[in-house]
Write an enzyme that holds these catalytic residues in place. Structure first.
Site, PDB file in Angstrom:
ATOM      1  N   HIS A  32      -0.072  -7.573  -1.445  1.00  0.00           N
ATOM      2  CA  HIS A  32      -1.390  -8.214  -1.461  1.00  0.00           C
ATOM      3  C   HIS A  32      -2.128  -7.850  -2.746  1.00  0.00           C
ATOM      4  O   HIS A  32      -1.739  -6.913  -3.449  1.00  0.00           O
ATOM      5  CB  HIS A  32      -2.211  -7.788  -0.240  1.00  0.00           C
ATOM      6  CG  HIS A  32      -2.411  -6.305  -0.147  1.00  0.00           C
ATOM      7  ND1 HIS A  32      -1.479  -5.471   0.421  1.00  0.00           N
ATOM      8  CD2 HIS A  32      -3.413  -5.503  -0.574  1.00  0.00           C
ATOM      9  CE1 HIS A  32      -1.905  -4.224   0.344  1.00  0.00           C
ATOM     10  NE2 HIS A  32      -3.082  -4.208  -0.258  1.00  0.00           N
TER      11      HIS A  32
ATOM     12  N   ASP B  30       0.809  -1.221   0.000  1.00  0.00           N
ATOM     13  CA  ASP B  30       0.000   0.000   0.000  1.00  0.00           C
ATOM     14  C   ASP B  30       0.846   1.277   0.000  1.00  0.00           C
ATOM     15  O   ASP B  30       1.813   1.410   0.770  1.00  0.00           O
ATOM     16  CB  ASP B  30      -0.924   0.022   1.222  1.00  0.00           C
ATOM     17  CG  ASP B  30      -2.101  -0.935   1.074  1.00  0.00           C
ATOM     18  OD1 ASP B  30      -2.450  -1.276  -0.079  1.00  0.00           O
ATOM     19  OD2 ASP B  30      -2.686  -1.331   2.103  1.00  0.00           O
TER      20      ASP B  30
HETATM   21  O1  LIG Z   1     -10.068  -5.553  -1.805  1.00  0.00           O
HETATM   22  C1  LIG Z   1      -9.130  -6.218  -1.372  1.00  0.00           C
HETATM   23  O2  LIG Z   1      -9.245  -7.403  -1.101  1.00  0.00           O
HETATM   24  C2  LIG Z   1      -7.783  -5.601  -1.163  1.00  0.00           C
HETATM   25  C3  LIG Z   1      -7.837  -4.146  -1.324  1.00  0.00           C
HETATM   26  C4  LIG Z   1      -6.522  -3.481  -1.067  1.00  0.00           C
HETATM   27  O3  LIG Z   1      -5.625  -3.513  -1.852  1.00  0.00           O
HETATM   28  C5  LIG Z   1      -6.357  -2.768   0.206  1.00  0.00           C
HETATM   29  O4  LIG Z   1      -7.252  -2.799   1.042  1.00  0.00           O
HETATM   30  O5  LIG Z   1      -5.312  -2.147   0.408  1.00  0.00           O
HETATM   31 FE   LIG Z   2      -3.902  -2.458  -1.033  1.00  0.00          FE
END
Ligand SMILES: O=C(O)CCC(=O)C(=O)O
Ligand SMILES: [Fe+2]
Length: 298
Positions: free
Chosen positions: A252, A100
């Protein structure tokens, strides 16, 4: 000892914690155990936290650190500037592996994500452990990565919007309304565990000092290693689930297999520090006012 129990979900990353009702009023020993579990397992999961709302989610996050504004460019949820509303009907597209907010010089320490609405099937989230990814590389590759630096940016790749709807276009415009650019070490030393962790992901656009084709090829190769299934864990969401990840040791992505079904999650991020490479050199902001993403009082 508290009544928490912590059970690993996959071999190298992820643990489910039971025996706790999350909120802003947890005793210090419970918070310390949760923090320990986060450092060890990189992503921790809690089921059955339906009692949480935006405010108590922020209150819980505040026990782990200082919440930031929702996002450097995307406005927060109405009524709560700390909460990023991930509503996939609004054209959210986070379906590529990322860490992030790495386009600023102080990416978040952690994110706290709460499922509000999820499809009956599909829409799982994957995390990968960027520390074990580093540790499983051959020594020759680790040595190379230790010396590399990468430029990360939120400048949107509009080519990816070909065929996208208006909502997705609008979201992309807001997302890149201020362009940020930061040079990070490709390998950062984790400020709490001392572990070496690969800092790349979808915002990393080029490797410093290399031609664009060498850079693109090498980035792809490293990302392939980072996202090898052995380094990952996959979470099947139910409403009321909460996932917390160490944003200094993971990437992620969502699995975007749910078509037009509603899917909505709320995210609170916790302020992080400036990454430092193996050689002790910190990250350097190249463009954008990162102060716009400073922590604000909860
Ligand atoms: O929607 C999701 O599963 C991940 C979203 C995402 O990248 C985040 O919450 O930082
Ligand atoms: Fe994310």
């Amino acid at each position: 000892m508290s009544s928490l129990s912590i059970a690993p979900v996959a071999g190298r990353i992820g643990a489910q914690i039971t025996g706790v009702r999350l909120g802003g009023d947890l005793p210090a020993d419970v918070v310390a155990e949760i923090r320990q579990a986060l450092l060890r397992h990189k992503v921790i999961f809690f089921r059955g936290q339906e009692h949480l709302d935006e405010q108590s989610q922020v209150a819980f996050a505040t026990l782990l650190g200082e919440p930031t504004t929702a996002h450097p460019t995307v406005p927060g949820l109405d009524g709560n500037t700390h909460v990023l509303d991930l509503d996939y009907r609004n054209g959210q597209k986070v379906d590529r592996w990322h860490t992030d907010v790495t386009f600023v010089d102080r990416p978040p320490l952690a994110s706290v994500l709460r499922a509000v609405t999820v499809p009956d099937a599909g829409g799982d989230t994957l995390w990968t452990n960027t520390v074990t990814a580093y540790e499983h590389l051959p020594a020759e590759l680790r040595d190379l990565l230790d010396r590399l630096r990468a430029v990360h940016t939120n400048a949107y790749d509009y080519a990816r919007l070909a065929g996208a709807d208006d909502q997705a276009r609008k979201y992309a415009e807001v997302f890149a309304s201020t362009v940020f650019e930061t040079e990070h070490p490709v390998v950062r030393v984790h400020p709490e565990t001392g572990e070496r962790s690969i800092l790349l992901g979808d915002f990393a656009k080029r490797l410093v000092g290399l031609s664009s084709s060498t850079s693109a090829g090498l980035l792809r190769l490293i990302q392939e290693h980072v996202t090898e299934v052995e380094n990952t864990v996959r979470w099947r969401w139910a409403p009321g689930d909460v996932a917390v990840w160490d944003n200094r040791a993971t990437q992620h992505r969502v699995v975007h297999d749910f078509g037009d079904q509603p899917r909505r999650l709320h995210r609170v991020t916790i302020a992080g520090d400036v990454p430092v490479g193996v050689d002790g050199r910190p990250s350097v902001a190249l463009a954008g006012d990162a102060a716009a993403y400073s922590p604000i009082a909860a």
